[in-house]
Design an enzyme around this catalytic site. Structure first.
Site, short mmCIF file in Angstrom:
data_model
loop_
_atom_site.label_atom_id
_atom_site.label_comp_id
_atom_site.label_asym_id
_atom_site.label_seq_id
_atom_site.Cartn_x
_atom_site.Cartn_y
_atom_site.Cartn_z
N ASP A 39 10.77 23.40 -2.84
CA ASP A 39 11.60 22.74 -3.86
C ASP A 39 13.06 22.55 -3.47
OD1 ASP A 39 9.33 23.25 -5.67
OD2 ASP A 39 10.00 25.34 -5.47
N ARG A 75 1.70 -10.41 7.59
CA ARG A 75 1.49 -9.24 6.71
C ARG A 75 2.54 -8.15 6.94
NH1 ARG A 75 -3.53 -9.29 9.28
NH2 ARG A 75 -2.95 -7.25 10.10
N HIS A 93 -5.53 -6.72 13.46
CA HIS A 93 -4.31 -5.91 13.33
C HIS A 93 -3.87 -5.46 14.72
CE1 HIS A 93 -1.44 -3.58 11.12
NE2 HIS A 93 -1.96 -2.40 11.38
N CYS A 140 12.20 24.51 1.92
CA CYS A 140 11.22 25.17 1.05
C CYS A 140 10.47 24.10 0.25
CB CYS A 140 11.91 26.14 0.10
SG CYS A 140 13.08 27.23 0.93
N ARG A 176 -9.88 0.50 15.39
CA ARG A 176 -9.82 1.17 14.09
C ARG A 176 -10.74 0.34 13.19
NH1 ARG A 176 -4.06 1.88 11.09
NH2 ARG A 176 -4.65 -0.19 10.35
N LYS A 218 0.85 -1.20 0.00
CA LYS A 218 0.00 0.00 0.00
C LYS A 218 0.88 1.26 0.00
CE LYS A 218 -0.04 0.07 5.05
NZ LYS A 218 -0.75 -0.33 6.26
N TYR A 255 13.76 31.15 3.92
CA TYR A 255 12.60 31.89 4.41
C TYR A 255 12.64 32.10 5.92
CZ TYR A 255 10.35 30.92 -0.10
OH TYR A 255 10.03 30.84 -1.42
C1 LIG Z 1 0.04 -1.34 6.88
C2 LIG Z 1 -0.52 -2.59 7.39
C3 LIG Z 1 0.31 -3.72 7.62
C4 LIG Z 1 1.81 -3.66 7.57
O1 LIG Z 1 2.29 -3.08 8.77
P1 LIG Z 1 3.85 -2.93 9.03
O2 LIG Z 1 3.93 -2.41 10.40
O3 LIG Z 1 4.36 -1.96 8.01
O4 LIG Z 1 4.46 -4.26 8.87
C5 LIG Z 1 -0.30 -4.90 7.96
N1 LIG Z 1 -1.66 -4.99 8.10
C6 LIG Z 1 -2.46 -3.91 7.92
C7 LIG Z 1 -3.92 -4.05 8.11
C8 LIG Z 1 -1.92 -2.69 7.57
O5 LIG Z 1 -2.73 -1.63 7.41
#
Ligand SMILES: *Cc1c(COP(=O)(O)O)cnc(C)c1O
Length: 372
Positions: free
Chosen positions: A310, A219, A163, A308, A131, A33, A261
């Site tokens: 750029d 994951r 998660h 800045c 979440r 992602k 700046y």
């Molecule tokens: C982003 C994400 C992961 C990966 O998490 P890491 O900490 O980068 O390994 C796994 N599961 C879900 C649902 C996520 O949103």
């Protein structure tokens, strides 16, 4: 010719995935992602599959369809889906979908009808993050509805998942509590007659430190890119991204010159300034003003004055600097350059955000290593 670039070492991604893989009996879903955490989603996905990942994980339906359009046929799970999306397109493309509520399940059933093919679903339980995921209270109703839809041949429950809260503290008691809730949720799924092939819970931190959370699939995201989720430990991973730029202008200025700046930096003596063509439009956090570390001419230096849109400026003192000299913002650290961890510490964020900020920017991404 280039003036700023993000180099991504695909061999590093491949080796990182292979390392994660060798530490588990579970399958590996490489999370790509956020444009592959800034590394480029499609190349990162290919290198991950080459390194032994058998699944890819993304947030959006769009990301999943982009993988399919690139010709990637590996299983893909998309897990963040607002109402009203063309889910039937995902189902037709063989994208697995995450469901955490009855309305979501219902939409997926309707989409399966349109696609004339049962959606492959991963039911998500909230084990404590608050979440995504169904609460434990709502879980039985979701299971019951999913079991009914499955027996009607409308959908197929492929996974049950959740998660973790404490990615950076694998020993935290919350992790144990979440694991217990997950086991409970799996038991309830079984009572509802669901025996999903994939039970999955572990992110990078858990994939690297908690084998008891691996189940059938892990994951990892961050670790794929060679960054560590745990401060002070590398787990033998190799950071894949290097961000660098060439000095566009070098000049001698008098002592007392206000720089960039707001003049938040003033030279304390006559010195050589170097102008570096990377800014917040490219992913350099503006919070790196007067604190972002870089490497130039074999020396660690700190950004002088405001970052800045750029560009930013370096006060190099009496060191000789020429236009064209290469300034490395961060990389693997192997040549003395700062790492994404150093940047995260300097600007008060996490390494995830440092690399991800460089995704989809105007800076060209260049790939090193074998391209699968
Ligand atoms: C982003 C994400 C992961 C990966 O998490 P890491 O900490 O980068 O390994 C796994 N599961 C879900 C649902 C996520 O949103």
């Amino acid at each position: 010719m280039w003036q700023a670039e993000v180099r991504v070492d695909l061999d590093a991604i491949r080796e990182n995935v292979s390392r994660i893989r060798s530490g588990t009996t579970a399958e590996v879903m490489a999370v790509v992602k956020g444009d592959g955490y800034g590394h480029g989603m499609v190349p990162a996905a290919r290198a991950s599959l080459d390194g032994g990942a058998s699944w890819l994980g993304v947030c959006t339906l769009d990301e999943a369809l982009t993988l399919r359009r690139a010709g990637i046929t590996a299983p893909v799970l998309a897990w963040l889906l607002a109402p009203g999306l063309p889910l039937d397109e995902g189902i037709a493309a063989g994208v697995d979908l995450a469901a955490a509520s009855l309305p979501q399940l219902d939409e997926m059933i309707q989409a399966s009808r349109r696609a004339e093919r049962p959606a492959q679903l991963h039911l998500k339980i909230d084990t404590g993050l608050s979440r995504g995921g169904a609460t434990v209270a709502d879980w039985p109703a979701l299971l019951e509805a999913a079991a009914k839809a499955q027996s009607d041949g409308l959908i197929e429950v492929v996974g049950v998942w959740s998660h973790f809260v404490y990615a950076d503290m694998p020993g935290h008691p919350t992790t144990d509590r979440q694991l217990a809730v997950f086991h409970e949720g799996l038991g309830m799924a079984e009572e509802a007659g669901l025996r999903p092939r994939y039970r999955h819970l572990a992110n990078s931190a858990a994939a690297l430190t908690r084998p008891d959370t691996h189940f059938d699939l892990v994951r990892p995201g961050l670790a794929v890119y060679g960054l560590s989720p745990v401060a002070g430990e590398t787990f033998g991973l190799r950071p894949a991204m290097t961000a660098r730029a060439k000095v566009v202008l070098s000049k001698r200025v008098p002592s007392g010159s206000g720089v960039s700046y707001g003049h938040t930096y003033t030279t304390e003596r006559e010195s050589n300034l170097a102008v570096v063509p990377l800014g917040y439009a490219d992913g350099v956090p503006r919070h790196a003003s007067n604190c972002g570390p870089v490497h130039l001419g074999g020396v660690r230096r700190t950004i002088s004055g405001r970052v800045c849109m750029d560009q930013f400026v370096l006060d190099c003192g009496d060191d000789q600097v020429e236009a064209g000299d290469v300034v490395t913002l961060f990389g693997s650290g192997a040549d003395g350059e700062p790492t994404a961890d150093d940047w995260a510490e300097a600007v008060g964020t996490i390494n995830y955000e440092i690399v991800t900020r460089f995704g989809s920017s105007r800076v060209p991404r260049v790939y090193d290593g074998e391209r699968p």
